[in-house]
Design a protein around this motif. Sequence first.
Motif, mmCIF file in Angstrom:
data_model
loop_
_atom_site.group_PDB
_atom_site.id
_atom_site.type_symbol
_atom_site.label_atom_id
_atom_site.label_comp_id
_atom_site.label_asym_id
_atom_site.label_seq_id
_atom_site.Cartn_x
_atom_site.Cartn_y
_atom_site.Cartn_z
ATOM 1 N N UNK A 253 -53.717 33.362 -30.073
ATOM 2 C CA UNK A 253 -52.417 32.662 -31.102
ATOM 3 C C UNK A 253 -51.355 33.513 -30.519
ATOM 4 N N UNK A 254 -51.540 35.010 -30.784
ATOM 5 C CA UNK A 254 -50.399 35.911 -30.416
ATOM 6 C C UNK A 254 -49.891 35.720 -29.355
ATOM 7 N N UNK A 257 -47.559 32.811 -29.147
ATOM 8 C CA UNK A 257 -46.486 32.960 -29.930
ATOM 9 C C UNK A 257 -45.502 33.896 -29.205
ATOM 10 N N UNK A 258 -45.863 35.024 -28.713
ATOM 11 C CA UNK A 258 -45.026 35.962 -27.793
ATOM 12 C C UNK A 258 -44.301 35.311 -26.568
ATOM 13 N N UNK A 259 -45.195 34.482 -25.924
ATOM 14 C CA UNK A 259 -44.697 33.973 -24.600
ATOM 15 C C UNK A 259 -43.677 32.690 -24.515
ATOM 16 N N UNK A 290 -50.604 33.321 -37.929
ATOM 17 C CA UNK A 290 -49.885 32.486 -37.089
ATOM 18 C C UNK A 290 -48.589 32.554 -37.287
ATOM 19 N N UNK A 291 -48.278 32.179 -38.670
ATOM 20 C CA UNK A 291 -46.721 32.333 -39.239
ATOM 21 C C UNK A 291 -46.334 33.891 -38.741
ATOM 22 N N UNK A 296 -41.806 36.624 -36.815
ATOM 23 C CA UNK A 296 -41.669 37.998 -36.762
ATOM 24 C C UNK A 296 -41.510 38.519 -35.511
ATOM 25 N N UNK A 297 -41.827 37.588 -34.629
ATOM 26 C CA UNK A 297 -41.493 38.308 -33.104
ATOM 27 C C UNK A 297 -40.341 38.765 -32.979
#
Length: 298
Positions: A253-254, A257-259, A290-291, A296-297
């Motif tokens: 998940x991280x 979210x980052x990419x 996940x949120x 917050x990225x």
Amino acid sequence: MPEFLHPNFLGLPEEYTRLETARAIVLPIPYEATVSYEAGTRRGPAAILEASAQVELYDREFDDEPALHYGVHTLPALLPNFASPEAMVADIAEAVAMYAQPGRLLVVLGGEHTITAGVMQGVAQVYGEPLTMVQLDAHADLRNEFEGSPYSHACVARRVLDAGYGEVLQLGIRSVCTEEMDVIRREERVRVWFAEDVHMRPLQQTLDELAERVRGKRVHLTIDVDGLDPSIVPTTGTPEPGGLTWYQTLAIVRTVAEAADVVSVDCVELSPRAGLHMADFAVAKLLYKTMNYVLMKA
């Protein structure tokens, strides 16, 4: 807890739950009509919301209480339409199109996996195409129809492919039929990391390829809780041994979210049972993580 009584996700104070300012919008959809083994997914959204009130807001990865920065508004539950699965998918698409918007993350709580077809339709109406679907799941859900319905929970990835939105990237798969393997082998828009691929090779190798495939793309993330190992979420209709671990799931998940630009998430197939609220809590915590990763990225 009544099935359609939905408190705010995380039990936040009112000042952090206003629709006008919240950047996370939670839509419960307690729909269940095509479940083929053990029923109960209609109770999933209420169980997740109830458990979420016990999740600590402080997240050590961020050294902060992220929800107080972005806010979470929980909508009233979208009531089921039992006329047909197709009718329910249309209702979901209409509701999703009302609330999916840039700058916000729409988080949908199911219910059975059929809801994802409607979520993807609604998100595509707002954002356009292509729209990549990243799917954490024990099952490929690539059958053309199952038990007489093309909108069965076992067909949702096939419906997404047929709609032509974009790629379908699946992780944790460990139960498929011959028809689904034929689709996986011939369809260039499908990439599957079977559970043994994730377990048996260096995780970073999987994460690197996943990141390259989603980099810069709009993504809908669908989390079928049976993608996780039953030791984490035993209360699901069709549990399969050998699932993703907690930290593998967080890493996946991280990475997404980052990419990528994750615009929406759904979480499906939790079938809560009395005395096993550990699963409800784990799912609520996973959704909060996940949120945090998405909103917050840097």
